[in-house]
Scaffold this motif. Sequence first.
Motif, PDB file in Angstrom:
ATOM      1  N   PRO A 158       0.807  -1.199  -0.020  1.00 37.44           N
ATOM      2  CA  PRO A 158       0.109   0.208  -0.030  1.00 37.44           C
ATOM      3  C   PRO A 158       0.828   1.228   0.042  1.00 37.44           C
ATOM      4  CG  PRO A 158      -0.843  -1.546   1.554  1.00 37.44           C
ATOM      5  CD  PRO A 158       0.330  -2.174   0.923  1.00 37.44           C
ATOM      6  N   SER A 159       2.108   1.207   0.638  1.00 38.61           N
ATOM      7  CA  SER A 159       2.967   2.298   0.782  1.00 38.61           C
ATOM      8  C   SER A 159       3.199   2.701  -0.756  1.00 38.61           C
ATOM      9  CB  SER A 159       4.097   2.397   1.472  1.00 38.61           C
ATOM     10  OG  SER A 159       4.971   1.146   1.084  1.00 38.61           O
ATOM     11  N   LYS A 160       3.625   1.853  -1.595  1.00 43.97           N
ATOM     12  CA  LYS A 160       4.146   2.076  -2.883  1.00 43.97           C
ATOM     13  C   LYS A 160       2.636   2.787  -3.980  1.00 43.97           C
ATOM     14  CE  LYS A 160       6.280  -0.310  -6.956  1.00 43.97           C
ATOM     15  NZ  LYS A 160       6.794  -1.453  -7.264  1.00 43.97           N
ATOM     16  N   MET A 161       1.414   2.275  -3.561  1.00 43.66           N
ATOM     17  CA  MET A 161       0.563   2.747  -4.177  1.00 43.66           C
ATOM     18  C   MET A 161       0.169   4.337  -3.581  1.00 43.66           C
ATOM     19  SD  MET A 161      -2.286   2.337  -5.943  1.00 43.66           S
ATOM     20  CE  MET A 161      -2.928   0.671  -5.983  1.00 43.66           C
ATOM     21  N   THR A 162       0.380   4.595  -2.422  1.00 46.84           N
ATOM     22  CA  THR A 162       0.200   6.041  -1.821  1.00 46.84           C
ATOM     23  C   THR A 162       1.264   6.902  -2.534  1.00 46.84           C
ATOM     24  OG1 THR A 162      -0.478   5.104   0.026  1.00 46.84           O
ATOM     25  CG2 THR A 162       0.408   7.176   0.158  1.00 46.84           C
ATOM     26  N   ASN A 163       2.491   6.425  -2.592  1.00 44.74           N
ATOM     27  CA  ASN A 163       3.537   7.234  -3.230  1.00 44.74           C
ATOM     28  C   ASN A 163       3.219   7.695  -4.667  1.00 44.74           C
ATOM     29  OD1 ASN A 163       5.147   7.023  -0.873  1.00 44.74           O
ATOM     30  ND2 ASN A 163       6.491   5.373  -1.368  1.00 44.74           N
ATOM     31  N   LEU A 164       2.953   6.635  -5.350  1.00 43.96           N
ATOM     32  CA  LEU A 164       2.533   6.809  -6.930  1.00 43.96           C
ATOM     33  C   LEU A 164       1.498   7.581  -6.880  1.00 43.96           C
ATOM     34  CD1 LEU A 164       2.842   3.094  -8.438  1.00 43.96           C
ATOM     35  CD2 LEU A 164       4.383   5.218  -8.589  1.00 43.96           C
ATOM     36  N   ARG A 165       0.383   7.685  -6.288  1.00 40.97           N
ATOM     37  CA  ARG A 165      -0.664   8.314  -5.933  1.00 40.97           C
ATOM     38  C   ARG A 165      -0.424   9.825  -5.816  1.00 40.97           C
ATOM     39  NH1 ARG A 165      -4.573   5.993  -2.751  1.00 40.97           N
ATOM     40  NH2 ARG A 165      -5.281   4.634  -4.905  1.00 40.97           N
ATOM     41  N   ASN A 166       0.656  10.208  -4.930  1.00 42.75           N
ATOM     42  CA  ASN A 166       1.137  11.306  -4.488  1.00 42.75           C
ATOM     43  C   ASN A 166       1.983  11.943  -5.696  1.00 42.75           C
ATOM     44  OD1 ASN A 166      -0.167  11.321  -2.185  1.00 42.75           O
ATOM     45  ND2 ASN A 166       1.791  10.475  -0.839  1.00 42.75           N
ATOM     46  N   GLU A 167       2.651  11.047  -6.414  1.00 37.96           N
ATOM     47  CA  GLU A 167       3.301  11.559  -7.373  1.00 37.96           C
ATOM     48  C   GLU A 167       2.733  12.305  -8.579  1.00 37.96           C
ATOM     49  OE1 GLU A 167       6.637   9.497 -10.274  1.00 37.96           O
ATOM     50  OE2 GLU A 167       7.009   9.083  -8.187  1.00 37.96           O
ATOM     51  N   ILE A 168       1.601  11.540  -8.931  1.00 38.01           N
ATOM     52  CA  ILE A 168       0.619  11.969  -9.855  1.00 38.01           C
ATOM     53  C   ILE A 168      -0.176  13.199  -9.578  1.00 38.01           C
ATOM     54  CG2 ILE A 168      -1.619  11.190 -11.046  1.00 38.01           C
ATOM     55  CD1 ILE A 168      -0.356   8.281 -10.910  1.00 38.01           C
ATOM     56  N   THR A 169      -0.651  13.191  -8.417  1.00 34.59           N
ATOM     57  CA  THR A 169      -1.306  14.424  -7.832  1.00 34.59           C
ATOM     58  C   THR A 169      -0.294  15.636  -7.674  1.00 34.59           C
ATOM     59  OG1 THR A 169      -1.170  13.811  -5.707  1.00 34.59           O
ATOM     60  CG2 THR A 169      -3.158  13.273  -6.714  1.00 34.59           C
ATOM     61  N   ARG A 170       1.012  15.325  -7.531  1.00 36.06           N
ATOM     62  CA  ARG A 170       1.871  16.566  -7.399  1.00 36.06           C
ATOM     63  C   ARG A 170       2.476  16.828  -8.806  1.00 36.06           C
ATOM     64  NH1 ARG A 170       5.873  14.278  -4.012  1.00 36.06           N
ATOM     65  NH2 ARG A 170       4.533  12.968  -2.976  1.00 36.06           N
ATOM     66  N   PHE A 171       2.024  16.408  -9.775  1.00 34.25           N
ATOM     67  CA  PHE A 171       2.645  16.587 -11.127  1.00 34.25           C
ATOM     68  C   PHE A 171       2.232  17.899 -11.781  1.00 34.25           C
ATOM     69  CE2 PHE A 171       1.907  16.738 -15.815  1.00 34.25           C
ATOM     70  CZ  PHE A 171       3.381  16.602 -16.117  1.00 34.25           C
ATOM     71  N   GLN A 172       3.249  18.805 -12.054  1.00 40.82           N
ATOM     72  CA  GLN A 172       3.030  20.191 -12.731  1.00 40.82           C
ATOM     73  C   GLN A 172       3.569  20.388 -13.970  1.00 40.82           C
ATOM     74  OE1 GLN A 172       3.784  23.095  -9.493  1.00 40.82           O
ATOM     75  NE2 GLN A 172       1.819  22.615  -8.543  1.00 40.82           N
ATOM     76  N   GLN A 173       2.835  20.895 -14.665  1.00 41.67           N
ATOM     77  CA  GLN A 173       3.510  21.322 -16.069  1.00 41.67           C
ATOM     78  C   GLN A 173       3.519  22.876 -15.918  1.00 41.67           C
ATOM     79  OE1 GLN A 173       1.377  20.431 -19.441  1.00 41.67           O
ATOM     80  NE2 GLN A 173       2.800  20.846 -20.939  1.00 41.67           N
ATOM     81  N   ARG A 174       4.922  23.435 -16.116  1.00 38.97           N
ATOM     82  CA  ARG A 174       5.153  24.777 -16.352  1.00 38.97           C
ATOM     83  C   ARG A 174       4.460  25.483 -17.548  1.00 38.97           C
ATOM     84  NH1 ARG A 174      10.806  24.224 -14.918  1.00 38.97           N
ATOM     85  NH2 ARG A 174      11.433  24.494 -16.967  1.00 38.97           N
ATOM     86  N   PHE A 175       4.385  26.547 -17.659  1.00 38.62           N
ATOM     87  CA  PHE A 175       3.586  27.317 -18.596  1.00 38.62           C
ATOM     88  C   PHE A 175       4.533  27.244 -20.000  1.00 38.62           C
ATOM     89  CE2 PHE A 175       2.505  30.940 -21.367  1.00 38.62           C
ATOM     90  CZ  PHE A 175       1.266  30.719 -21.636  1.00 38.62           C
ATOM     91  N   ASP A 176       5.847  27.480 -20.036  1.00 38.76           N
ATOM     92  CA  ASP A 176       6.642  27.476 -20.903  1.00 38.76           C
ATOM     93  C   ASP A 176       7.226  26.305 -21.209  1.00 38.76           C
ATOM     94  OD1 ASP A 176       8.014  27.144 -18.580  1.00 38.76           O
ATOM     95  OD2 ASP A 176       9.696  28.480 -19.611  1.00 38.76           O
ATOM     96  N   GLU A 177       6.894  25.083 -20.708  1.00 38.24           N
ATOM     97  CA  GLU A 177       7.420  23.831 -21.078  1.00 38.24           C
ATOM     98  C   GLU A 177       6.349  22.763 -21.880  1.00 38.24           C
ATOM     99  OE1 GLU A 177       9.200  21.192 -17.917  1.00 38.24           O
ATOM    100  OE2 GLU A 177       7.390  21.661 -16.836  1.00 38.24           O
ATOM    101  N   SER A 178       6.852  21.704 -22.692  1.00 38.36           N
ATOM    102  CA  SER A 178       5.859  20.959 -23.155  1.00 38.36           C
ATOM    103  C   SER A 178       5.477  19.815 -22.249  1.00 38.36           C
ATOM    104  CB  SER A 178       6.372  20.266 -24.403  1.00 38.36           C
ATOM    105  OG  SER A 178       7.433  19.468 -24.176  1.00 38.36           O
ATOM    106  N   PHE A 179       4.301  19.140 -22.544  1.00 38.44           N
ATOM    107  CA  PHE A 179       3.986  17.953 -21.711  1.00 38.44           C
ATOM    108  C   PHE A 179       5.241  16.892 -21.735  1.00 38.44           C
ATOM    109  CE2 PHE A 179       1.849  13.832 -20.936  1.00 38.44           C
ATOM    110  CZ  PHE A 179       1.292  14.172 -19.545  1.00 38.44           C
ATOM    111  N   TYR A 180       5.720  16.499 -22.758  1.00 39.11           N
ATOM    112  CA  TYR A 180       6.916  15.732 -22.902  1.00 39.11           C
ATOM    113  C   TYR A 180       7.861  16.169 -22.096  1.00 39.11           C
ATOM    114  CZ  TYR A 180      10.866  12.931 -24.952  1.00 39.11           C
ATOM    115  OH  TYR A 180      11.731  11.998 -24.965  1.00 39.11           O
ATOM    116  N   GLU A 181       8.467  17.407 -21.960  1.00 40.27           N
ATOM    117  CA  GLU A 181       9.487  17.939 -21.289  1.00 40.27           C
ATOM    118  C   GLU A 181       9.147  18.010 -19.569  1.00 40.27           C
ATOM    119  OE1 GLU A 181      11.334  21.370 -24.222  1.00 40.27           O
ATOM    120  OE2 GLU A 181       9.692  21.879 -22.598  1.00 40.27           O
ATOM    121  N   ALA A 182       7.863  18.098 -19.169  1.00 37.89           N
ATOM    122  CA  ALA A 182       7.392  17.965 -17.968  1.00 37.89           C
ATOM    123  C   ALA A 182       7.358  16.306 -17.398  1.00 37.89           C
ATOM    124  CB  ALA A 182       6.157  18.488 -17.770  1.00 37.89           C
TER     125      ALA A 182
END
Length: 186
Positions: A158-182
């Motif tokens: 379950p800790s691995k699931m929590t870490n992956l979920r947190n990583e997904i929810t904290r994902f941010q793409q800056r205005f000047d970068e492409s999705f691939y770069e992010a």
Amino acid sequence: MRTRSQTRNHNHQQQAPPAVVEPFNLEEPFDNPPLVPMADNRTMAQLLQAPSWGYCGCHPEFPEINANFELKHGLINLVQIPTFFGHDKEDPHAHIRYFNKITSTMRFPDIPSTSIKLMLFPFSLEGSARIWLEKEHPRSILTWDDLVSKFINQFFPPSKMTNLRNEITRFQQRFDESFYEALGSI
């Protein structure tokens, strides 16, 4: 700064607390030592042997089959093709799905499919995954559901699931970068 002789003298000045010595009871005869109950009747050589329950290859516990049944070499080879090693990058859910897909095609009269799965599953493991299964306590895995639950909890806790979920929810793409770069910065 102290010299060696000063340090040596300083250490001798500190006294150790006196040792407490129980008096010897002379009233008890020497020929009748107190009886100490033994945990079991094994010899010293047997007590010093390493436990063998993790090495017998008998895990998981198989339900009794009241039919003439033998695992053929072809069946074992069939489940060994997608071997699961227990590495971090391997997906235990995918291994179980593929294993279920393979074993669902096998039918034997008078033999439950879960019994076949329990017998074949150890052959689909290698490395740390096989070591994990061999170290499981006897009779801790009695059904296919027990095995799947323990397998998933071991290799996808379950800790691995929590870490992956947190990583997904904290994902941010800056205005000047492409999705691939992010995605590349993760």
